[in-house]
Design a protein around this motif. Structure first.
Motif, PDB file in Angstrom:
ATOM      1  N   SER A 103      32.242 -34.910  11.007  1.00  8.13           N
ATOM      2  CA  SER A 103      32.287 -35.383  12.018  1.00  8.13           C
ATOM      3  C   SER A 103      32.015 -34.464  13.269  1.00  8.13           C
ATOM      4  CB  SER A 103      33.820 -35.980  12.400  1.00  8.13           C
ATOM      5  OG  SER A 103      34.057 -36.992  11.455  1.00  8.13           O
ATOM      6  N   ARG A 104      32.367 -33.196  12.853  1.00  2.00           N
ATOM      7  CA  ARG A 104      31.893 -32.218  13.871  1.00  2.00           C
ATOM      8  C   ARG A 104      31.080 -31.205  13.555  1.00  2.00           C
ATOM      9  NH1 ARG A 104      36.541 -28.489  16.643  1.00  2.00           N
ATOM     10  NH2 ARG A 104      36.488 -27.670  14.526  1.00  2.00           N
ATOM     11  N   TRP A 105      30.027 -30.853  14.175  1.00  2.20           N
ATOM     12  CA  TRP A 105      28.824 -29.965  13.967  1.00  2.20           C
ATOM     13  C   TRP A 105      28.601 -28.936  14.808  1.00  2.20           C
ATOM     14  CZ3 TRP A 105      26.043 -29.981   9.445  1.00  2.20           C
ATOM     15  CH2 TRP A 105      26.221 -31.011   8.468  1.00  2.20           C
ATOM     16  N   THR A 106      28.433 -27.837  14.527  1.00  2.14           N
ATOM     17  CA  THR A 106      28.102 -26.710  15.329  1.00  2.14           C
ATOM     18  C   THR A 106      26.956 -25.905  14.978  1.00  2.14           C
ATOM     19  OG1 THR A 106      30.366 -26.186  16.008  1.00  2.14           O
ATOM     20  CG2 THR A 106      29.105 -24.548  16.729  1.00  2.14           C
ATOM     21  N   TYR A 107      25.737 -25.639  15.819  1.00  6.14           N
ATOM     22  CA  TYR A 107      24.764 -24.803  15.291  1.00  6.14           C
ATOM     23  C   TYR A 107      25.096 -23.357  15.760  1.00  6.14           C
ATOM     24  CZ  TYR A 107      20.288 -22.508  16.201  1.00  6.14           C
ATOM     25  OH  TYR A 107      19.255 -21.481  16.198  1.00  6.14           O
ATOM     26  N   LEU A 108      24.868 -22.365  14.757  1.00  3.85           N
ATOM     27  CA  LEU A 108      25.143 -21.218  14.683  1.00  3.85           C
ATOM     28  C   LEU A 108      24.126 -20.137  15.113  1.00  3.85           C
ATOM     29  CD1 LEU A 108      27.779 -20.933  11.844  1.00  3.85           C
ATOM     30  CD2 LEU A 108      28.379 -21.205  14.165  1.00  3.85           C
TER      31      LEU A 108
END
Length: 187
Positions: A103-108
């Motif tokens: 449900s939660r995505w972060t581009y690194l």
């Protein structure tokens, strides 16, 4: 004073086209005016996913890699399909290979793993708030899903138990993100 190190393409030749990769041999003009040959792999690009459970376990895969002739423990990853956004590829690959949705995505960030012989780029994503479902492996794809405490994954990366460059970069960036040294971009 900055020296111009650019090489100028004079001629491009496609020498191999497979189902996944292409190989090109280019003639280039060097900064001193001489010519040289550059052979390299054209790659469609890839994503890698650091999927972290609520209890801080990292979702990994154990799979056999034919070119290396051995099994590896690695983070989920896959190639970008034509006209597919990187984030969509990350979501698809995580679900297909592990059965997890996030449900939660972060581009690194994005790395260039093989700059001497390929144009491949790998974009890294952190996936959190996971829900487990039924995975859908591609035909001919065989892998085992493994979850390890995050600290154990970090330890294995230092001891050679996790040793592919994609996973090492991902773990490095994940640690930096969790410690506040890397700013990710929420999606």
């Amino acid at each position: 004073m900055t020296v111009d190190l650019q090489e100028k393409t004079l001629e491009q030749t496609l020498v191999y086209e497979g189902g996944f990769l292409k190989v090109r041999r280019d003639t280039v003009a060097l900064p001193d005016g001489k010519e040289a040959i550059r052979e390299f792999i054209l790659h469609p690009g890839a994503v890698a996913v650091l999927a972290l459970t609520e209890d801080r376990h990292l979702v990994l895969e154990r799979q056999y890699r034919y070119p290396a002739g051995r099994e590896f423990l690695e983070i989920p990853a896959g190639k970008i399909d034509p006209d597919e956004a990187r984030e969509a590829t990350a979501r698809r690959e995580l679900f297909e290979e592990t059965g997890y949705r996030a449900s939660r995505w972060t581009y690194l960030g994005t790395s260039w793993p093989c700059i001497g012989y390929a144009n491949e780029q790998i974009s890294y994503f952190l996936a959190e708030e996971l829900q487990k479902g039924e995975r859908r492996l591609d035909e001919g794809e065989f892998l085992e899903v493994v979850t390890l405490p995050l600290e154990e994954a970090f330890r294995l990366s230092l001891e050679g138990g996790i040793c592919d460059s994609k996973s090492l970069v991902g773990l490095y960036w994940l640690r930096a993100y969790l410690e506040g040294g890397l700013k990710g971009a929420a999606l």
